[in-house]
Scaffold this active site. Structure first.
Site, short mmCIF file in Angstrom:
data_model
loop_
_atom_site.label_atom_id
_atom_site.label_comp_id
_atom_site.label_asym_id
_atom_site.label_seq_id
_atom_site.Cartn_x
_atom_site.Cartn_y
_atom_site.Cartn_z
N TYR A 113 0.88 -1.18 0.00
CA TYR A 113 0.00 0.00 0.00
C TYR A 113 0.91 1.22 0.00
CZ TYR A 113 -3.84 2.88 1.98
OH TYR A 113 -4.78 3.84 2.23
N LYS A 184 -6.13 -1.24 -2.11
CA LYS A 184 -7.13 -0.90 -1.09
C LYS A 184 -7.93 -2.15 -0.72
CE LYS A 184 -6.77 3.76 -0.87
NZ LYS A 184 -6.77 4.68 0.26
#
Ligand SMILES: O=C([O-])CC(=O)C(=O)O
Ligand SMILES: [Mg+2]
Length: 585
Positions: A113, A184
């Site tokens: 991420y 995500k």
């Protein structure tokens, strides 16, 4: 019970244990990441499913597989290589991928991420290997229903969709934004308990305005400029209609839309399909939670602070709105709340009458009367002049502009308050408004800091050496969206209301232990925080009458908590059985 996938379904045996009933076998089975146990298949499964000779003789336990894979992971030389390694593991064996992530969440979050995902977005066309998620482009928007049919999942509950017009602080990234939707959603599973087979990343490839991408023959998106106006709206209408027909229980997280589109898309669809914009609402809730905790750390309340938000895009306006709502919830009138929030953009402080003001900025523009006693030089006060004149105690950066918090600005904050609150929130690391070490150098060790991308705690140096280690909280919306989405899924919310988002913020603040000086929990606590948020979001949905899940509506808090924990997906191999029709064939 709805069918999960055309390849398998989850069933319960005579003793109520879960197993997968699969209707694909042999070589094909090994190429479906949701089903592949690779070396983990038992001898019985190998025989039953036609895998003999296709996998190594030794049956590895999940523990052994984790150990082997983690060793290789550590041998990757760059963060991007590590990202690619984990992503290919995800595309090979999802249970193993999530099992490793569960063990090393704190270490791997910045790889999978923010910030490394920013590099993966930029290199997406080069790195492309396996299909994952849904691509909606002008090439096939007319036949979107067919595209949706082609997806192997039948019970998707959580969608992350981006048009890639403002990826992190990196701007237009064209087709590459798919990496953000994928990243995500992996956190929805790793931190929010949503099964990977309930998630769908989406790239809305409406084109790109980046000439370098349009000129690059190896760029994998459509080579045309971005759709705009009515064409854009029709494209999104078709997408929303298609999704609702194929996945009527799905929630959509709108991600990384440039500000005009971000607000328009949210306003247009939030009552049509349960959806929220992560950069407006997720970031807003995250920032508000951190500000509540920072105020507590100062021994004060939120209502005593004066806020300057820098950047008036989706994130900035989202944060400014959340602060205003938070102040009103804490007892201030609408007017008093508005008076404590200043928003600064490229033109300086937003002031009524400025020609460049956009619709969603209007309610944050100050009346020129408010500035009568201010001293400033240009047409509108600059950031520095705003910090000084407003006596700001909290400064939040959502500008995407690195270096914007200059020494003068940070020093002015330190003059206003012994414990200034300074959150440079822009992502990835390359876009941060000031480095935490600079902030500590300029404003001193009493500064309360949080950043969007992860930073190590900062040593404060004096002539005698290091006298303090100043903590940097990670203020990232990853502390909001997995729990918010999971709570909405659990309650089958028809709509994601502002109060549900506010509840998420309050829950995050309630579960932050400020005794360490940090205004966000550690990543190790992310899973538990997400569960707590999911429960309170679901409760709020019930209270507001938007929860359509009947079972949940009658639950007390304890039952709701137990339900959420039970529904929380964990990475484990289930035993497999072969479906009847496959046996016959
Ligand atoms: O992705 C992140 O780290 C947070 C976020 O939504 C953004 O910066 O756009
Ligand atoms: Mg974002």
């Amino acid at each position: 019970m709805s069918r999960i996938s055309r390849y398998y379904d989850v069933r319960r045996d005579e003793d109520d244990h879960r197993y997968l009933e699969v209707n694909v076998t042999g070589f094909s089975l090994l190429h479906i990441p949701l089903l592949n146990k690779s070396t983990g298949f038992s001898p019985e499964e190998r025989k039953l499913l036609g895998l003999q000779g296709l996998v190594p003789p030794h049956q590895s336990s999940l523990e052994e597989q984790k150990e082997r894979t983690y060793r290789r992971y550590l041998m990757q030389s760059s963060n991007l290589d590590k990202h690619v390694y984990l992503r290919s593991l995800q595309d090979r064996n999802e249970v193993l991928f999530y099992a490793i992530l569960e063990d090393h969440l704190e270490e791997m979050l910045p790889i999978l991420y923010t910030p490394t995902v920013g590099e993966a977005v930029q290199a997406f066309s080069d790195l492309y290997r396996y299909p994952r998620g849904l691509v909606v482009s002008t090439a096939d928007i007319e036949t979107l229903d067919q595209s949706l049919e082609n997806l192997p999942l039948d019970d998707v509950r959580m969608i992350v969709a981006t048009d890639s017009s403002a990826i992190l602080g990196l701007g237009d990234q064209g087709f590459g934004g798919m990496a953000i939707s994928i990243g995500k959603l992996s956190l929805y599973t790793a931190a929010g308990g949503v099964g990977p087979d309930k998630t769908l990343p989406v790239e809305l490839d409406v084109g790109t305005n980046r000439q370098d991408l349009l000129d690059d023959p190896l760029y994998l998106g459509k080579h045309h400029r971005r759709l705009t106006g009515a064409e854009y709206d029709e494209f999104l209408d078709r997408f929303v209609e298609g999704v609702q027909a194929r996945y009527p229980k799905a929630i959509i997280q709108w991600e990384d839309f440039a500000k005009g589109a971000a607000f328009r898309v949210l306003d247009r669809y939030r009552r049509v399909v349960p959806s929220f914009n992560d950069d407006i609402q997720g970031t807003g809730a995250m920032a508000l939670a951190g500000l509540i905790s920072a105020s507590r750390l100062k021994g004060e309340t939120l209502t005593e602070q004066i806020f300057v938000v820098v950047g008036a895009g989706a994130g900035g306006i989202g944060v400014a709105s959340a602060i205003r709502q938070g102040l009103i919830r804490a007892g201030l009138s609408q007017q008093d709340a508005a008076a404590r929030v200043y928003v600064v953009d490229r033109q300086g402080l937003l002031v009524q009458g400025q020609p460049e003001l956009e619709e969603h900025q209007l309610s944050f523009a100050r009346h020129p009367e408010d500035l009568k006693r201010w001293s400033f030089e240009g047409a509108a006060p600059t950031l520095l002049e705003t910090v000084r004149n407003a006596h700001a105690t909290a400064l939040l950066g959502l500008s995407g502009v690195s270096g914007l918090f200059s020494q003068a600005v940070v020093e002015a904050m330190a003059q206003n308050s012994e414990r200034p609150i300074i959150f440079p929130l822009s992502n990835p690391t390359s876009n941060v408004e000031a480095l935490p070490e600079e902030i500590v150098r300029w404003a001193g060790p009493g500064t309360i800091m949080a950043s969007g991308s992860p930073f190590a705690d900062v040593p404060h140096r004096t002539s005698e050496g290091v006298d303090a280690l100043v903590p940097v909280g990670q203020g990232n919306n990853v502390f909001i969206f997995p729990g918010l989405g999971f709570g909405a899924i659990i309650s089958r919310a028809r709509e994601i209301t502002d109060n549900m988002v506010m509840e998420a913020a309050q829950t995050l603040a309630d579960h932050t232990d400020i005794s360490s000086g940090r205004v966000y929990p550690s990543i190790q606590e992310l899973r538990e925080v997400s569960i707590q948020i999911a429960v309170r979001v679901a409760r709020q949905a019930i209270t507001e009458g938007v929860a359509s899940e009947r079972r949940v509506r009658v639950m007390n808090d304890q039952e709701l908590m137990a339900f959420v924990r039970r529904r929380y997906w964990v990475p484990k191999y289930l035993p497999y059985r072969r479906a009847k029709q496959v046996e016959a064939s």
